[in-house]
Design an enzyme around this catalytic site. Structure first.
Site, PDB file in Angstrom:
ATOM      1  N   HIS A 143      -9.867  -0.862  -7.538  1.00  0.00           N
ATOM      2  CA  HIS A 143      -9.655   0.257  -6.605  1.00  0.00           C
ATOM      3  C   HIS A 143      -8.638   1.239  -7.188  1.00  0.00           C
ATOM      4  CE1 HIS A 143      -8.962   2.533  -2.998  1.00  0.00           C
ATOM      5  NE2 HIS A 143      -7.697   2.164  -2.949  1.00  0.00           N
ATOM      6  N   ASP A 172       0.843  -1.203   0.000  1.00  0.00           N
ATOM      7  CA  ASP A 172       0.000   0.000   0.000  1.00  0.00           C
ATOM      8  C   ASP A 172       0.877   1.252   0.000  1.00  0.00           C
ATOM      9  OD1 ASP A 172      -2.078   1.739   0.223  1.00  0.00           O
ATOM     10  OD2 ASP A 172      -2.871   0.936   2.104  1.00  0.00           O
TER      11      ASP A 172
HETATM   12  C1  HEM Z   1      -9.681   0.223   3.187  1.00  0.00           C
HETATM   13  C2  HEM Z   1      -9.001   1.258   2.830  1.00  0.00           C
HETATM   14  C3  HEM Z   1      -7.984   1.221   1.727  1.00  0.00           C
HETATM   15  C4  HEM Z   1      -7.062   0.269   1.413  1.00  0.00           C
HETATM   16  C5  HEM Z   1      -6.784  -1.048   2.138  1.00  0.00           C
HETATM   17  C6  HEM Z   1      -6.364   0.734   0.224  1.00  0.00           C
HETATM   18  C7  HEM Z   1      -5.360   0.014  -0.414  1.00  0.00           C
HETATM   19  C8  HEM Z   1      -4.760   0.396  -1.594  1.00  0.00           C
HETATM   20  C9  HEM Z   1      -3.795  -0.391  -2.333  1.00  0.00           C
HETATM   21  C10 HEM Z   1      -3.302  -1.770  -1.919  1.00  0.00           C
HETATM   22  C11 HEM Z   1      -3.444   0.316  -3.439  1.00  0.00           C
HETATM   23  C12 HEM Z   1      -2.484  -0.123  -4.577  1.00  0.00           C
HETATM   24  C13 HEM Z   1      -1.061   0.222  -4.308  1.00  0.00           C
HETATM   25  C14 HEM Z   1      -0.756   1.693  -4.228  1.00  0.00           C
HETATM   26  O1  HEM Z   1      -0.602   2.366  -5.248  1.00  0.00           O
HETATM   27  O2  HEM Z   1      -0.695   2.178  -3.110  1.00  0.00           O
HETATM   28  C15 HEM Z   1      -4.155   1.570  -3.386  1.00  0.00           C
HETATM   29  C16 HEM Z   1      -4.044   2.578  -4.311  1.00  0.00           C
HETATM   30  C17 HEM Z   1      -4.626   3.812  -4.168  1.00  0.00           C
HETATM   31  N1  HEM Z   1      -5.562   4.177  -3.238  1.00  0.00           N
HETATM   32 FE1  HEM Z   1      -6.265   3.030  -1.737  1.00  0.00          FE
HETATM   33  N2  HEM Z   1      -6.868   1.948  -0.144  1.00  0.00           N
HETATM   34  C18 HEM Z   1      -7.858   2.281   0.743  1.00  0.00           C
HETATM   35  C19 HEM Z   1      -8.644   3.424   0.717  1.00  0.00           C
HETATM   36  C20 HEM Z   1      -8.432   4.485  -0.120  1.00  0.00           C
HETATM   37  C21 HEM Z   1      -9.165   5.728  -0.077  1.00  0.00           C
HETATM   38  C22 HEM Z   1     -10.313   6.042   0.895  1.00  0.00           C
HETATM   39  C23 HEM Z   1      -8.629   6.524  -1.054  1.00  0.00           C
HETATM   40  C24 HEM Z   1      -8.962   7.939  -1.475  1.00  0.00           C
HETATM   41  C25 HEM Z   1      -9.901   8.691  -0.954  1.00  0.00           C
HETATM   42  C26 HEM Z   1      -7.567   5.769  -1.704  1.00  0.00           C
HETATM   43  C27 HEM Z   1      -6.777   6.255  -2.715  1.00  0.00           C
HETATM   44  C28 HEM Z   1      -5.857   5.501  -3.421  1.00  0.00           C
HETATM   45  C29 HEM Z   1      -5.063   6.030  -4.539  1.00  0.00           C
HETATM   46  C30 HEM Z   1      -5.063   7.464  -5.060  1.00  0.00           C
HETATM   47  C31 HEM Z   1      -4.304   4.960  -5.023  1.00  0.00           C
HETATM   48  C32 HEM Z   1      -3.304   4.997  -6.197  1.00  0.00           C
HETATM   49  C33 HEM Z   1      -4.025   4.851  -7.508  1.00  0.00           C
HETATM   50  C34 HEM Z   1      -3.018   4.877  -8.672  1.00  0.00           C
HETATM   51  O3  HEM Z   1      -2.443   3.820  -8.994  1.00  0.00           O
HETATM   52  O4  HEM Z   1      -2.802   5.962  -9.221  1.00  0.00           O
HETATM   53  N3  HEM Z   1      -7.493   4.539  -1.123  1.00  0.00           N
HETATM   54  N4  HEM Z   1      -4.958   1.595  -2.270  1.00  0.00           N
END
Ligand code: HEM
Length: 207
Positions: free
Chosen positions: A114, A41
């Site tokens: 996501h 993450d």
């Molecule tokens: C249960 C809560 C969440 C989990 C476990 C989670 C987990 C992840 C994971 C594993 C990734 C892919 C790896 C990375 O690029 O970091 C990711 C990408 C991302 N997440 Fe989350 N996330 C959560 C909630 C959120 C929320 C609430 C937001 C925004 C309001 C968010 C925004 C993003 C963004 C901007 C990316 C990158 C997208 C890209 O590749 O450009 N996430 N998240």
């Protein structure tokens, strides 16, 4: 943990009875920066010059220049249900492979990953990043497994748009399946002012 604990103790001591604590969560780093769902993450976080450009308010809002909008949400995961999914489906939902963290393109199905739903592009085709500093937390003995989402942004609308795409879906109805296994229990928006504004506010309060 020692330094965080001491900081919290001093902060609470100085604020005294002017505040009351409603929740206290101790996060930790989990293996190679993974969340408790098992995925790395924070990979797509901005770095170098992009970091300040994505997270710090600029000249567009003079008085608040250098500050940052901070959105937090406390998510609890249904880990039992998540673990019943195949690795393949988990990877589709996140949009990255689990072991080696490589991006996966969405298939033709309307429900995007996501990663794709959280990618915000404005009308001029410019992608807007945020800085995520998510912290896993939990108590295995109490069956509590969570992610404390912490996002910093120069523009609040960017995080709001991400949330809208995740919850409402894009197109509407095709929401983020991560939410079938993750429930937000608390959440709020802060503005973290830059040091000069904080000093001015503190100075004014002491007069
Ligand atoms: C249960 C809560 C969440 C989990 C476990 C989670 C987990 C992840 C994971 C594993 C990734 C892919 C790896 C990375 O690029 O970091 C990711 C990408 C991302 N997440 Fe989350 N996330 C959560 C909630 C959120 C929320 C609430 C937001 C925004 C309001 C968010 C925004 C993003 C963004 C901007 C990316 C990158 C997208 C890209 O590749 O450009 N996430 N998240």
């Amino acid at each position: 943990m020692d330094i965080c604990f001491e900081f919290e103790r001093l902060l609470l001591q100085s604020l005294g009875s002017s505040i009351s604590v409603v929740d206290e969560v101790q996060g930790f780093r989990y293996f190679d920066a993974r969340d408790l769902l098992g995925f790395v993450d924070g990979t797509a976080n901005p770095n170098g010059l992009d970091l300040a450009a994505s997270t710090l308010v600029g000249d567009e809002d003079g008085e608040f220049c250098g500050g940052s909008y901070v959105v937090v949400q406390k998510y609890l995961h249904d880990l039992t249900a998540w673990q019943q999914l195949s690795n393949d489906l988990q990877e589709k939902i996140i949009g990255r492979t689990k072991i080696d963290n490589v991006e996966i393109d969405d298939d033709a199905a309307p429900q995007k990953s996501h990663k794709s739903l959280a990618t915000v592009v404005d009308a001029e085709g410019v992608e807007h990043d945020i800085l995520r500093d998510n912290m896993p937390f939990g108590r295995a003995g109490a069956n509590e497994f969570g992610t404390y989402f912490i996002g910093y942004s120069r523009y609040l609308w960017v995080i709001e748009k991400m949330l809208q795409r995740m919850y409402v879906g894009e197109p509407a109805g095709s929401y983020d399946r991560l939410l079938d296994f993750s429930t937000p229990h608390t959440g709020t928006t802060f503005f973290a002012p830059a040091r000069p504004l904080l000093q001015a506010m503190a100075g004014a309060a002491l007069k």
